[in-house]
Enzyme design. Sequence first.
Site, PDB file in Angstrom:
ATOM      1  N   THR A 123      -8.973   0.419   6.463  1.00  0.00           N
ATOM      2  CA  THR A 123      -7.792   0.844   5.719  1.00  0.00           C
ATOM      3  C   THR A 123      -6.501   0.643   6.500  1.00  0.00           C
ATOM      4  OG1 THR A 123      -7.966   3.108   6.544  1.00  0.00           O
ATOM      5  CG2 THR A 123      -9.130   2.603   4.501  1.00  0.00           C
ATOM      6  N   TRP A 131      -7.945  -6.553   5.535  1.00  0.00           N
ATOM      7  CA  TRP A 131      -6.545  -6.954   5.487  1.00  0.00           C
ATOM      8  C   TRP A 131      -6.277  -8.001   6.559  1.00  0.00           C
ATOM      9  CZ3 TRP A 131      -2.978  -4.921   2.010  1.00  0.00           C
ATOM     10  CH2 TRP A 131      -3.364  -3.774   1.300  1.00  0.00           C
ATOM     11  N   TYR A 142      -5.245   6.416  -9.167  1.00  0.00           N
ATOM     12  CA  TYR A 142      -6.447   5.658  -8.821  1.00  0.00           C
ATOM     13  C   TYR A 142      -7.653   6.179  -9.593  1.00  0.00           C
ATOM     14  CZ  TYR A 142      -3.880   3.431  -5.059  1.00  0.00           C
ATOM     15  OH  TYR A 142      -2.974   2.694  -4.353  1.00  0.00           O
ATOM     16  N   CYS A 161       0.817  -1.208   0.000  1.00  0.00           N
ATOM     17  CA  CYS A 161       0.000   0.000   0.000  1.00  0.00           C
ATOM     18  C   CYS A 161       0.855   1.266   0.000  1.00  0.00           C
ATOM     19  CB  CYS A 161      -0.901  -0.019   1.232  1.00  0.00           C
ATOM     20  SG  CYS A 161      -1.717   1.543   1.595  1.00  0.00           S
TER      21      CYS A 161
END
Length: 338
Positions: free
Chosen positions: A118, A84, A182, A51
Amino acid sequence: METAENPGTYVKDGQEFSRDMRYIPSRITKDGRDGYPVEAGRYRLVAARACPWANRAVIVRRLLGLEDAISLGLCGPTHDARSWTFDLDPGGVDPVLGIERIQDAYFARFPDYERGITVPVIVDVPTGQVVTNDFPTMTLDFSSEWTEHHRDGAPDLYPDAHKDELDEVMDLVFRDVNNGVYRCGFAGTQESYEKAYDRLFARLDWLSERLTNQRYLVGDTITEADVRLFTTLVRFDAVYHGHFKCNRNKLTEMPVLWAYTRDLFQTPGFGDTIDFDQIKDHYYIVHSEINPTQIVPKGPDLTNWLSAHNREHLGGRPFGDGTPPPPVRASEAVPALM
């Protein structure tokens, strides 16, 4: 709206990609005004090598020497629609937090948390609860609130003399480059894709011109702005050029930015946080809407990252009056480029 670093549906047909910036606003400060005072050993930074937003926090933590003060947990590069996961750890459990999924830390504080799960995220170890996932503020607080725990020789990544210029440059880089790739990759219409594409490469051209005669983005030392730009540029050829259709040029075809990124990559604290295999696995496997076969490209060739960048002639002092960080800890090392 889901974002690129939390599970969900990324491409919305007929829509322009919009990043949800409503992050948990709690801060860890010297005065503890939000209930979270600076305290060595109390907090765990949970990141993922894949990330770019988490990569920022890992780099800043390393440059400032906060390894002893803030521990590091690493999620694997791929995840399912829930969260995650800590599949890199024995038994798939974080050895400090004792959880399999980072969502458990979110739900421990907010049982009905509905926004993105996140990374990066900071967790309060004693309670197992998330403190914040506000990644832009997080790294600035590492610089300003954690000074008591900085290493000797830590650089000033957010110097008072340049704050206004830094804020301006970082905002442009975020809107058009960090988030711009993105907006290309997750565009739901041809029009929104082309608009994002044009903005991205116009900004890259602007950055190339800016960096032609100066070694770093703001001032003559490495700052937070360089960290933020680096984490996108280092992923450009491996992911964004093909996977996100940012294909006017490769990074290797933009001489100034290619040399600039190699300069940083070869600086302690930058390249030693990069795992290209994990980066590719994340994007090409998790984003199955864009890459339904989930085939991970074998390339690009990585050996050229260690070639001479020849930017020393521009001057600059990478760490200002400080010094480079010591060698990366064995427990946090990434595979070396051959």
